[in-house]
Design a protein around this motif. Sequence first.
Motif, mmCIF file in Angstrom:
data_model
loop_
_atom_site.group_PDB
_atom_site.id
_atom_site.type_symbol
_atom_site.label_atom_id
_atom_site.label_comp_id
_atom_site.label_asym_id
_atom_site.label_seq_id
_atom_site.Cartn_x
_atom_site.Cartn_y
_atom_site.Cartn_z
ATOM 1 N N ASP A 52 48.670 -10.932 58.105
ATOM 2 C CA ASP A 52 50.059 -10.527 58.349
ATOM 3 C C ASP A 52 50.479 -9.310 57.520
ATOM 4 O O ASP A 52 51.440 -9.363 56.756
ATOM 5 N N PRO A 53 49.776 -8.185 57.659
ATOM 6 C CA PRO A 53 50.109 -7.016 56.838
ATOM 7 C C PRO A 53 51.387 -6.300 57.278
ATOM 8 O O PRO A 53 51.974 -5.566 56.492
ATOM 9 N N VAL A 54 51.831 -6.504 58.530
ATOM 10 C CA VAL A 54 52.990 -5.770 59.038
ATOM 11 C C VAL A 54 54.256 -6.586 58.813
ATOM 12 O O VAL A 54 54.347 -7.750 59.208
ATOM 13 N N VAL A 55 55.239 -5.950 58.158
ATOM 14 C CA VAL A 55 56.513 -6.605 57.868
ATOM 15 C C VAL A 55 57.662 -5.713 58.327
ATOM 16 O O VAL A 55 57.509 -4.496 58.465
ATOM 17 N N THR A 56 58.798 -6.339 58.558
ATOM 18 C CA THR A 56 60.023 -5.618 58.899
ATOM 19 C C THR A 56 61.022 -5.861 57.777
ATOM 20 O O THR A 56 61.262 -7.007 57.400
ATOM 21 N N VAL A 57 61.589 -4.782 57.256
ATOM 22 C CA VAL A 57 62.545 -4.882 56.155
ATOM 23 C C VAL A 57 63.726 -3.958 56.434
ATOM 24 O O VAL A 57 63.614 -3.025 57.236
ATOM 25 N N PRO A 58 64.870 -4.200 55.773
ATOM 26 C CA PRO A 58 65.956 -3.238 55.888
ATOM 27 C C PRO A 58 65.501 -1.863 55.392
ATOM 28 O O PRO A 58 64.737 -1.769 54.418
ATOM 29 N N ALA A 59 65.946 -0.816 56.056
ATOM 30 C CA ALA A 59 65.534 0.542 55.682
ATOM 31 C C ALA A 59 65.902 0.861 54.232
ATOM 32 O O ALA A 59 65.212 1.632 53.573
ATOM 33 N N SER A 60 66.958 0.251 53.733
ATOM 34 C CA SER A 60 67.383 0.518 52.356
ATOM 35 C C SER A 60 66.427 -0.097 51.327
ATOM 36 O O SER A 60 66.542 0.189 50.138
ATOM 37 N N TRP A 61 65.471 -0.904 51.776
ATOM 38 C CA TRP A 61 64.523 -1.560 50.872
ATOM 39 C C TRP A 61 63.260 -0.745 50.640
ATOM 40 O O TRP A 61 62.343 -1.213 49.974
ATOM 41 N N ILE A 62 63.161 0.448 51.192
ATOM 42 C CA ILE A 62 61.942 1.237 50.985
ATOM 43 C C ILE A 62 62.271 2.569 50.331
ATOM 44 O O ILE A 62 63.379 3.099 50.487
ATOM 45 N N GLU A 63 61.281 3.078 49.612
ATOM 46 C CA GLU A 63 61.399 4.409 49.013
ATOM 47 C C GLU A 63 60.058 5.108 49.146
ATOM 48 O O GLU A 63 59.007 4.474 49.180
ATOM 49 N N ALA A 64 60.119 6.434 49.250
ATOM 50 C CA ALA A 64 58.892 7.226 49.379
ATOM 51 C C ALA A 64 58.103 7.167 48.079
ATOM 52 O O ALA A 64 58.669 7.080 46.991
ATOM 53 N N VAL A 65 56.784 7.196 48.211
ATOM 54 C CA VAL A 65 55.896 7.238 47.048
ATOM 55 C C VAL A 65 55.335 8.650 46.969
ATOM 56 O O VAL A 65 54.749 9.141 47.932
ATOM 57 N N GLU A 66 55.536 9.286 45.833
ATOM 58 C CA GLU A 66 55.002 10.634 45.634
ATOM 59 C C GLU A 66 53.522 10.542 45.314
ATOM 60 O O GLU A 66 53.121 9.867 44.372
ATOM 61 N N ILE A 67 52.706 11.210 46.111
ATOM 62 C CA ILE A 67 51.265 11.239 45.881
ATOM 63 C C ILE A 67 50.935 12.626 45.341
ATOM 64 O O ILE A 67 51.255 13.619 45.980
ATOM 65 N N PRO A 68 50.325 12.716 44.156
ATOM 66 C CA PRO A 68 50.004 14.033 43.617
ATOM 67 C C PRO A 68 49.038 14.775 44.527
ATOM 68 O O PRO A 68 48.099 14.186 45.055
ATOM 69 N N LYS A 69 49.322 16.036 44.718
ATOM 70 C CA LYS A 69 48.438 16.857 45.551
ATOM 71 C C LYS A 69 47.190 17.222 44.751
ATOM 72 O O LYS A 69 47.269 17.557 43.582
ATOM 73 N N ALA A 70 46.064 17.139 45.402
ATOM 74 C CA ALA A 70 44.811 17.520 44.750
ATOM 75 C C ALA A 70 44.807 19.030 44.534
ATOM 76 O O ALA A 70 45.403 19.782 45.295
ATOM 77 N N ALA A 71 44.143 19.459 43.516
ATOM 78 C CA ALA A 71 44.044 20.894 43.255
ATOM 79 C C ALA A 71 43.314 21.563 44.405
ATOM 80 O O ALA A 71 42.271 21.089 44.852
ATOM 81 N N ALA A 72 43.898 22.621 44.902
ATOM 82 C CA ALA A 72 43.282 23.345 46.018
ATOM 83 C C ALA A 72 42.240 24.323 45.493
ATOM 84 O O ALA A 72 42.425 24.938 44.455
ATOM 85 N N LYS A 73 41.157 24.463 46.222
ATOM 86 C CA LYS A 73 40.122 25.420 45.822
ATOM 87 C C LYS A 73 40.290 26.703 46.623
ATOM 88 O O LYS A 73 40.594 26.682 47.805
ATOM 89 N N ASP A 74 40.071 27.802 45.945
ATOM 90 C CA ASP A 74 40.087 29.097 46.607
ATOM 91 C C ASP A 74 38.822 29.175 47.460
ATOM 92 O O ASP A 74 37.709 29.080 46.934
ATOM 93 N N PRO A 75 38.965 29.365 48.783
ATOM 94 C CA PRO A 75 37.781 29.361 49.641
ATOM 95 C C PRO A 75 36.833 30.522 49.372
ATOM 96 O O PRO A 75 35.658 30.449 49.703
ATOM 97 N N HIS A 76 37.321 31.589 48.737
ATOM 98 C CA HIS A 76 36.477 32.765 48.500
ATOM 99 C C HIS A 76 35.671 32.653 47.215
ATOM 100 O O HIS A 76 34.497 32.989 47.181
ATOM 101 N N SER A 77 36.307 32.144 46.168
ATOM 102 C CA SER A 77 35.609 32.086 44.887
ATOM 103 C C SER A 77 35.070 30.689 44.568
ATOM 104 O O SER A 77 34.210 30.551 43.720
ATOM 105 N N GLY A 78 35.627 29.654 45.221
ATOM 106 C CA GLY A 78 35.214 28.303 44.924
ATOM 107 C C GLY A 78 35.865 27.750 43.667
ATOM 108 O O GLY A 78 35.628 26.639 43.265
ATOM 109 N N ARG A 79 36.743 28.556 43.040
ATOM 110 C CA ARG A 79 37.426 28.121 41.829
ATOM 111 C C ARG A 79 38.678 27.301 42.207
ATOM 112 O O ARG A 79 39.282 27.542 43.232
#
Length: 84
Positions: A52-79
Amino acid sequence: MKPELYTTVRITHDDPAQRIHAGDEGALLDWLDAPPNGVPGAIVELHGRPKDPVVTVPASWIEAVEIPKAAAKDPHSGRTKRAG
């Protein structure tokens, strides 16, 4: 601001009837319109809950989770580029 669909959200309230605990996280699957004299809702698929992983809740009961962005690599230098 409303979290976008399919992003990770966190539950902010307990609901023993659904075995939901504040701090549980999952994917926001859909928004539900408010029924007459009701409140808007959200459908969430909780992580790490095989039965039973799917649940229904009031919209006021949820908040966004900030996921840190991975460091992007420069496609030309690989750095790795610095964030910011």
